[in-house]
Design an enzyme around this catalytic site. Structure first.
Site, PDB file in Angstrom:
ATOM      1  N   ASP A   1       0.848  -1.173   0.000  1.00  0.00           N
ATOM      2  CA  ASP A   1       0.000   0.000   0.000  1.00  0.00           C
ATOM      3  C   ASP A   1       0.896   1.239   0.000  1.00  0.00           C
ATOM      4  O   ASP A   1       1.857   1.310   0.778  1.00  0.00           O
ATOM      5  CB  ASP A   1      -0.871   0.002   1.268  1.00  0.00           C
ATOM      6  CG  ASP A   1      -2.308   0.368   0.985  1.00  0.00           C
ATOM      7  OD1 ASP A   1      -2.534   1.464   0.467  1.00  0.00           O
ATOM      8  OD2 ASP A   1      -3.197  -0.448   1.300  1.00  0.00           O
TER       9      ASP A   1
ATOM     10  N   ASP B   1      -3.175   4.603  -2.398  1.00  0.00           N
ATOM     11  CA  ASP B   1      -4.284   5.131  -1.610  1.00  0.00           C
ATOM     12  C   ASP B   1      -4.734   6.509  -2.116  1.00  0.00           C
ATOM     13  O   ASP B   1      -3.897   7.408  -2.283  1.00  0.00           O
ATOM     14  CB  ASP B   1      -3.796   5.245  -0.159  1.00  0.00           C
ATOM     15  CG  ASP B   1      -4.917   5.494   0.819  1.00  0.00           C
ATOM     16  OD1 ASP B   1      -5.765   4.610   0.973  1.00  0.00           O
ATOM     17  OD2 ASP B   1      -4.948   6.581   1.435  1.00  0.00           O
TER      18      ASP B   1
ATOM     19  N   GLU C   1      -6.325   3.733  -6.078  1.00  0.00           N
ATOM     20  CA  GLU C   1      -7.661   3.753  -5.498  1.00  0.00           C
ATOM     21  C   GLU C   1      -8.362   4.940  -6.163  1.00  0.00           C
ATOM     22  O   GLU C   1      -8.025   6.088  -5.879  1.00  0.00           O
ATOM     23  CB  GLU C   1      -7.598   3.926  -3.982  1.00  0.00           C
ATOM     24  CG  GLU C   1      -8.969   3.762  -3.351  1.00  0.00           C
ATOM     25  CD  GLU C   1      -9.034   4.226  -1.907  1.00  0.00           C
ATOM     26  OE1 GLU C   1      -9.954   3.795  -1.204  1.00  0.00           O
ATOM     27  OE2 GLU C   1      -8.188   5.036  -1.479  1.00  0.00           O
TER      28      GLU C   1
ATOM     29  N   HIS D   1     -11.154  -3.745   2.900  1.00  0.00           N
ATOM     30  CA  HIS D   1     -11.151  -3.311   4.301  1.00  0.00           C
ATOM     31  C   HIS D   1     -12.014  -2.074   4.540  1.00  0.00           C
ATOM     32  O   HIS D   1     -12.156  -1.650   5.682  1.00  0.00           O
ATOM     33  CB  HIS D   1      -9.707  -3.049   4.735  1.00  0.00           C
ATOM     34  CG  HIS D   1      -9.110  -1.908   3.955  1.00  0.00           C
ATOM     35  ND1 HIS D   1      -8.833  -2.002   2.603  1.00  0.00           N
ATOM     36  CD2 HIS D   1      -8.791  -0.648   4.319  1.00  0.00           C
ATOM     37  CE1 HIS D   1      -8.370  -0.847   2.176  1.00  0.00           C
ATOM     38  NE2 HIS D   1      -8.322  -0.010   3.198  1.00  0.00           N
ATOM     39  N   ASP D   2     -12.545  -1.468   3.473  1.00  0.00           N
ATOM     40  CA  ASP D   2     -13.425  -0.296   3.624  1.00  0.00           C
ATOM     41  C   ASP D   2     -14.892  -0.656   3.407  1.00  0.00           C
ATOM     42  O   ASP D   2     -15.746   0.236   3.355  1.00  0.00           O
ATOM     43  CB  ASP D   2     -13.042   0.794   2.611  1.00  0.00           C
ATOM     44  CG  ASP D   2     -11.686   1.409   2.908  1.00  0.00           C
ATOM     45  OD1 ASP D   2     -11.292   1.433   4.092  1.00  0.00           O
ATOM     46  OD2 ASP D   2     -11.020   1.848   1.957  1.00  0.00           O
TER      47      ASP D   2
HETATM   48  C1  NOJ Z   1      -8.534   4.723   1.670  1.00  0.00           C
HETATM   49  C2  NOJ Z   1      -8.210   3.548   2.508  1.00  0.00           C
HETATM   50  O1  NOJ Z   1      -8.603   2.381   1.842  1.00  0.00           O
HETATM   51  C3  NOJ Z   1      -8.923   3.738   3.822  1.00  0.00           C
HETATM   52  O2  NOJ Z   1      -8.870   2.592   4.624  1.00  0.00           O
HETATM   53  C4  NOJ Z   1      -8.308   4.925   4.521  1.00  0.00           C
HETATM   54  O3  NOJ Z   1      -9.044   5.186   5.692  1.00  0.00           O
HETATM   55  C5  NOJ Z   1      -8.327   6.172   3.636  1.00  0.00           C
HETATM   56  N1  NOJ Z   1      -7.961   5.896   2.269  1.00  0.00           N
HETATM   57  C6  NOJ Z   1      -7.384   7.202   4.148  1.00  0.00           C
HETATM   58  O4  NOJ Z   1      -6.062   6.797   3.938  1.00  0.00           O
END
Ligand code: NOJ
Length: 588
Positions: free
Chosen positions: A129, A231, A285, A359-360
């Site tokens: 990441d 990210d 992302e 994970h989100d």
């Molecule tokens: C995206 C990440 O996937 C998430 O888990 C994170 O909280 C935010 N970006 C901030 O870095």
């Protein structure tokens, strides 16, 4: 209006949509530029929740090393590892205080080296990441920067001096007041943080910052890592005059954040200075990125990224305008249209990704399938069939291979995620409906997807001998790896079989995608065709039996995979049982 300004990453799903009819009608064959990163299956490991080796309740690198044979046995090719760098963990490692060090809870650099070696020995690649839109307020750069207006690191971050008045509104995903400007007394100035106050945004407009980032990327690539998941990478460039939000973005900050003035220049520079020098894979992302802008990121000729994650699939099933709540009026045809649109945009250039969990997000089977006992098994297998038959690189989130489901906390004290906790605090202050919020979080919170891996039916599911940092789902008594290994018909074994099918059928990777029966409310059916071979994929999203009529030219042939025992083929059509999934030959 106010409802929109929620404290959640999930609002990044607020991308605009729409595709031109010219693109939709295109009948040209799929792009056949082959590349290893188009053919791989990626397994995402959230290391905090995967396997704890030392009993502190937090998953770690030694724990992960102990499970490499398991990962290899899945048939996946790449692991994407969420952040393991030094961090005070305000946002579980997405707030980095030293990009070249390992978080002590995770282990040491020697553990990391052993992990990488162990993966490469097994033919597994490692994608790290890369979190460089922001760092931690504990990072030395920020400590220096906030110490004085004339400090050499001052311009590493975005500051707004108090004498200029209150800065124009910027919205923050995690801030308790949803305000992305935080006042810092030391130098009487506000600093910008799109995420929490402990995640100050780096100033990419400063060339020194960019060189720092390229340097740290090379540090990891020279160690041998095989790529980066970047990210919120579309947010890196900012108009440093910070004008008021332009009217067309009213209510949609993420779309504005993803259109910074120098974004694509910076990505091209990163490509020139770093990416082009290695054989690696990159996935951004794509927060805030609309389909109209997709090719700006991944058109090969532009030399930026290879792929990115869009948010429109995870958007489906969330309430528009406030993504902390589920939407009960979702329709399957809308989801199919999203897949269709995102396939077409990469038909001639670029390449896509497909994921149903990370994970989100809450758990895939709970969101898109049906996690009640009669259907959990078949619907999880059906979703794996979807993931592994798309023309895009598939990402499978750990635990989905055994059909892990939402834990559905009812008590705010069980949550660990700052997104849920801070939103709850704000709602409480405003006298909002906390019961409704908690009911929504039980379905859509990020912690649903972060509960520890269920290795066995024993203490803490075999994740830790200590107290887990987040509660283990009690259903580990029946849903766990050990049990799934013993059952030839388990979700786990179906997942392995499905990966083998993808690996032996190039049509499933590179073949043209054609949606069938777009308005069918219960079945997602499509074909994948390559060099005269056509495979039909039919997926039931329903608790009822559902039929699909097939075009007369189709000659149903061999059933290549079926998640249930009975064949659904009936004459020149299919009659699918609830959540049935099949892949079938329909032409040469
Ligand atoms: C995206 C990440 O996937 C998430 O888990 C994170 O909280 C935010 N970006 C901030 O870095």
């Amino acid at each position: 209006m106010k409802r929109f300004f929620v404290l959640t990453i999930l609002a990044m799903l607020a991308t605009s949509c729409g595709n031109s009819s010219a693109e939709r009608q295109s009948a040209a064959p799929a792009s056949l530029h082959k590349a290893w990163w188009k053919e791989v299956v990626v397994y995402q490991v959230y290391p905090r929740s995967f396997k704890d080796s030392d009993g502190d309740g937090v998953g770690d690198l030694k724990g992960l090393i102990s499970q490499l044979d398991y990962i290899k046995s899945l048939g996946v090719d790449v692991v994407w590892l969420n952040p393991i760098y030094a961090s005070p963990n305000d946002d579980n490692g997405y707030d980095i205080s030293d990009y070249r060090a390992i978080m002590p809870e995770m282990g040491t650099m020697a553990d990391f080296d052993a992990l990488l070696k162990g993966m490469h020995e097994r033919g597994i690649k490692l994608v790290m990441d890369l979190v460089v839109n922001h760092c931690s307020d504990d990072h030395e750069w920020f400590k220096q920067s906030r110490s004085g207006r004339n400090n050499g690191y001052r311009d590493y971050f975005h500051w707004w001096p108090a004498e200029k008045g209150t800065p124009p509104k910027r919205w923050s995903f995690f801030d308790e007041e949803s305000n992305a400007w935080h006042f810092d007394r030391t130098t009487e100035a506000y600093y910008l943080h799109y995420f929490s106050r402990k995640q100050p945004d780096l100033n990419w407009e400063n060339p020194k910052v960019r060189q720092e980032v390229y340097g740290l990327m090379k540090f990891w690539l020279d160690k041998g890592v095989d790529g980066f998941r970047m990210d919120v990478i579309p947010f890196i460039s900012k108009d440093t005059t910070f004008p008021p939000l332009p009217a067309e973005y009213n209510g949609n900050y993420p779309a504005y954040y993803a259109k910074g003035p120098h974004l694509h220049e910076f990505l091209q520079e990163m490509n020139r200075e770093v990416l082009s020098k290695y054989d690696l894979m990159t996935v951004g992302e794509g927060a805030g990125v609309a389909v109209e802008d997709a090719l700006k990121f991944v058109d090969e000729d532009r030399k930026e990224l290879q792929t990115f994650f869009h948010f429109e699939v995870s958007d489906w099933g969330r309430r528009k305008g406030d993504f902390m709540y589920p939407d009960s009026s979702r329709r399957l045809p809308d989801l199919k249209a999203v897949f269709d649109k995102w396939d077409k945009v990469f038909e001639h250039k670029g390449w896509g990704t497909v994921y149903l969990g990370n994970h989100d997000q809450s758990r895939m089977v709970s969101r898109y399938g049906n996690d009640t006992p009669p259907y959990r098994d078949s619907s999880a297998k059906m979703l794996h069939t979807l993931l592994l038959t798309m023309r895009a690189t598939p990402y499978i989130y750990f635990g989905d291979e055994i059909g892990m489901s939402n834990i559905r906390f009812t008590d705010i004290r069980d949550y660990r995620d700052l997104a849920t906790i801070n939103y709850y605090k704000r709602l409480k202050k405003e006298g909002g409906n906390l019961a409704e919020f908690l009911a929504g979080q039980a379905e859509v919170s990020r912690d649903n997807g972060r509960t520890p891996m269920q290795w066995n039916a024993g203490l803490n599911a075999g994740f830790t001998r200590g107290t887990p940092w987040l509660k283990v789902n009690p259903n580990h008594a029946t849903i766990n790896v050990e049990g799934a290994e013993k059952d030839p018909n388990s979700i786990l074994n179906y997942f392995r079989k499905m990966i083998r099918l993808r690996k032996t059928e190039p049509a499933l990777v590179y073949g043209k995608f054609d949606l069938l029966d777009a308005e069918n409310p219960d079945v997602f059916a499509y074909t994948r065709s390559l060099e005269g071979r056509t495979l039909l994929v039919a997926l039931s999203f329903s608790t009822k039996g559902s039929s699909v009529a097939l075009p007369a030219r189709f000659k149903t042939g061999k059933l290549l995979i079926n998640n249930l025992t009975e064949s659904p083929v009936q004459g020149n059509g299919l009659m699918l049982k609830p959540y049935q999934a099949v892949v079938l030959e329909v032409g040469k």
